[in-house]
Motif scaffolding. Structure first.
Motif, PDB file in Angstrom:
ATOM      1  N   PHE A  92       5.266  12.344  -5.686  1.00  0.00           N
ATOM      2  CA  PHE A  92       5.427  13.751  -5.898  1.00  0.00           C
ATOM      3  C   PHE A  92       4.702  14.544  -4.701  1.00  0.00           C
ATOM      4  O   PHE A  92       4.862  15.576  -4.720  1.00  0.00           O
ATOM      5  CB  PHE A  92       4.659  13.856  -7.616  1.00  0.00           C
ATOM      6  CG  PHE A  92       5.297  13.405  -8.396  1.00  0.00           C
ATOM      7  CD1 PHE A  92       6.610  14.048  -8.789  1.00  0.00           C
ATOM      8  CD2 PHE A  92       5.063  12.273  -9.227  1.00  0.00           C
ATOM      9  CE1 PHE A  92       7.204  13.399 -10.095  1.00  0.00           C
ATOM     10  CE2 PHE A  92       5.662  11.671  -9.914  1.00  0.00           C
ATOM     11  CZ  PHE A  92       7.082  12.173 -10.688  1.00  0.00           C
ATOM     12  N   ASP A  93       4.009  13.820  -3.773  1.00  0.00           N
ATOM     13  CA  ASP A  93       3.462  14.409  -2.788  1.00  0.00           C
ATOM     14  C   ASP A  93       4.377  14.492  -1.627  1.00  0.00           C
ATOM     15  O   ASP A  93       4.888  13.603  -0.984  1.00  0.00           O
ATOM     16  CB  ASP A  93       2.165  13.699  -2.369  1.00  0.00           C
ATOM     17  CG  ASP A  93       1.360  14.437  -1.080  1.00  0.00           C
ATOM     18  OD1 ASP A  93       1.918  15.236  -0.543  1.00  0.00           O
ATOM     19  OD2 ASP A  93       0.189  14.059  -1.347  1.00  0.00           O
ATOM     20  N   PRO A  94       4.787  15.744  -1.175  1.00  0.00           N
ATOM     21  CA  PRO A  94       5.717  15.853  -0.122  1.00  0.00           C
ATOM     22  C   PRO A  94       5.232  15.195   1.224  1.00  0.00           C
ATOM     23  O   PRO A  94       6.065  14.898   2.160  1.00  0.00           O
ATOM     24  CB  PRO A  94       5.995  17.314   0.150  1.00  0.00           C
ATOM     25  CG  PRO A  94       4.989  18.083  -1.028  1.00  0.00           C
ATOM     26  CD  PRO A  94       4.310  17.147  -1.576  1.00  0.00           C
ATOM     27  N   LYS A  95       3.941  15.199   1.571  1.00  0.00           N
ATOM     28  CA  LYS A  95       3.543  14.542   2.703  1.00  0.00           C
ATOM     29  C   LYS A  95       3.674  13.059   2.643  1.00  0.00           C
ATOM     30  O   LYS A  95       3.986  12.404   3.644  1.00  0.00           O
ATOM     31  CB  LYS A  95       2.109  14.774   2.806  1.00  0.00           C
ATOM     32  CG  LYS A  95       1.824  16.271   3.503  1.00  0.00           C
ATOM     33  CD  LYS A  95       2.323  16.291   4.825  1.00  0.00           C
ATOM     34  CE  LYS A  95       1.774  17.925   5.128  1.00  0.00           C
ATOM     35  NZ  LYS A  95       2.534  18.203   6.436  1.00  0.00           N
ATOM     36  N   VAL A  96       3.647  12.637   1.277  1.00  0.00           N
ATOM     37  CA  VAL A  96       3.962  11.112   1.228  1.00  0.00           C
ATOM     38  C   VAL A  96       5.322  10.492   1.579  1.00  0.00           C
ATOM     39  O   VAL A  96       5.585   9.816   2.272  1.00  0.00           O
ATOM     40  CB  VAL A  96       3.340  10.580  -0.156  1.00  0.00           C
ATOM     41  CG1 VAL A  96       4.062   9.137  -0.619  1.00  0.00           C
ATOM     42  CG2 VAL A  96       1.819  10.554  -0.430  1.00  0.00           C
ATOM     43  N   GLU A 108       0.837  -1.236  -0.108  1.00  0.00           N
ATOM     44  CA  GLU A 108       0.045  -0.163  -0.008  1.00  0.00           C
ATOM     45  C   GLU A 108       0.829   1.244  -0.063  1.00  0.00           C
ATOM     46  O   GLU A 108       0.408   2.078  -0.849  1.00  0.00           O
ATOM     47  CB  GLU A 108      -0.920  -0.119   1.117  1.00  0.00           C
ATOM     48  CG  GLU A 108      -2.046   0.858   1.121  1.00  0.00           C
ATOM     49  CD  GLU A 108      -3.126   0.686   0.131  1.00  0.00           C
ATOM     50  OE1 GLU A 108      -3.747   1.652  -0.467  1.00  0.00           O
ATOM     51  OE2 GLU A 108      -3.239  -0.583  -0.506  1.00  0.00           O
ATOM     52  N   ILE A 109       1.760   1.401   0.776  1.00  0.00           N
ATOM     53  CA  ILE A 109       2.824   2.501   0.875  1.00  0.00           C
ATOM     54  C   ILE A 109       3.541   2.600  -0.515  1.00  0.00           C
ATOM     55  O   ILE A 109       3.572   3.849  -0.962  1.00  0.00           O
ATOM     56  CB  ILE A 109       3.729   2.376   1.816  1.00  0.00           C
ATOM     57  CG1 ILE A 109       3.092   2.526   3.210  1.00  0.00           C
ATOM     58  CG2 ILE A 109       4.864   3.351   1.783  1.00  0.00           C
ATOM     59  CD1 ILE A 109       3.993   2.163   4.424  1.00  0.00           C
ATOM     60  N   SER A 110       4.005   1.690  -1.201  1.00  0.00           N
ATOM     61  CA  SER A 110       4.419   1.540  -2.426  1.00  0.00           C
ATOM     62  C   SER A 110       3.762   2.253  -3.659  1.00  0.00           C
ATOM     63  O   SER A 110       4.310   2.697  -4.450  1.00  0.00           O
ATOM     64  CB  SER A 110       5.156   0.278  -2.711  1.00  0.00           C
ATOM     65  OG  SER A 110       3.953  -0.648  -3.011  1.00  0.00           O
ATOM     66  N   LYS A 111       2.393   2.309  -3.283  1.00  0.00           N
ATOM     67  CA  LYS A 111       1.563   2.776  -4.445  1.00  0.00           C
ATOM     68  C   LYS A 111       1.211   4.447  -4.174  1.00  0.00           C
ATOM     69  O   LYS A 111       0.898   4.902  -5.007  1.00  0.00           O
ATOM     70  CB  LYS A 111      -0.032   2.192  -4.289  1.00  0.00           C
ATOM     71  CG  LYS A 111       0.236   0.593  -4.461  1.00  0.00           C
ATOM     72  CD  LYS A 111      -1.201   0.085  -4.179  1.00  0.00           C
ATOM     73  CE  LYS A 111      -1.183  -1.531  -4.496  1.00  0.00           C
ATOM     74  NZ  LYS A 111      -2.738  -1.822  -4.222  1.00  0.00           N
ATOM     75  N   LEU A 112       1.687   4.826  -3.161  1.00  0.00           N
ATOM     76  CA  LEU A 112       1.582   6.218  -2.864  1.00  0.00           C
ATOM     77  C   LEU A 112       2.299   7.097  -3.859  1.00  0.00           C
ATOM     78  O   LEU A 112       3.276   6.651  -4.294  1.00  0.00           O
ATOM     79  CB  LEU A 112       1.922   6.459  -1.295  1.00  0.00           C
ATOM     80  CG  LEU A 112       1.028   5.701  -0.236  1.00  0.00           C
ATOM     81  CD1 LEU A 112       1.669   6.290   1.162  1.00  0.00           C
ATOM     82  CD2 LEU A 112      -0.348   6.220  -0.354  1.00  0.00           C
TER      83      LEU A 112
END
Length: 153
Positions: free
Chosen positions: A66-70, A59-63
């Protein structure tokens, strides 16, 4: 996996190893003894059986990278994650950086947390519960479980 139940006391040896309590060993899915250990959300460690870790990792690998929070979340959550498994004597070695993060010294408590196990310093764990009044717990239960009941659970 049905999940874990119980609290278990253990002791760290001089090298930072502990024996996985028999009560938890019995609850391991299919006797699988491979884990990923990581920082917990509180000042503890989290021991994930590999079956629990793999879906989280996927699940984390799909985030969105380009999102700084991610990126910030990934760094904090993934930094320190380490594969561990018991040695021939059944002991699990805590990585020094994680042991330091959770301020683990000698006496620890392994606590079931559904599909994972939290590892706490025994003194910190005791303080956590001493600081939590029955009224505070009752209010929290109403807030959390009241929402679950409203959702039809």
């Amino acid at each position: 996996m049905k999940g874990f139940l119980g609290e278990y006391e253990a002791t760290l040896d001089a090298k930072g190893r502990f024996l996985l309590p028999a009560g938890l060993k019995k609850q391991m899915p299919d006797g699988e003894m491979k884990f990923v250990i990581n920082r917990g959300f509180e000042k503890c460690l989290t021991l994930y059986p590999i079956q629990s870790w793999e879906p989280i990792y996927a699940e984390i690998s799909k985030l969105n990278d380009f999102d700084p929070k991610v990126r910030e979340f990934r760094r904090y959550f993934m930094n320190g994650a380490t594969d561990v498994e018991p040695d021939t004597a059944g002991r699990i070695l805590l990585p020094p950086n994680l042991k330091e993060h959770a301020a683990l010294d000698k006496d620890i408590v392994l606590v079931s947390a559904f599909n994972k196990i939290e590892i706490w310093d025994a003194g910190q764990y005791k303080k956590f519960f001493e600081s939590f009044s029955s009224e505070t717990f009752s209010n929290l239960a109403q807030q959390v479980m009241g929402k679950a009941n409203e959702a039809g659970m």
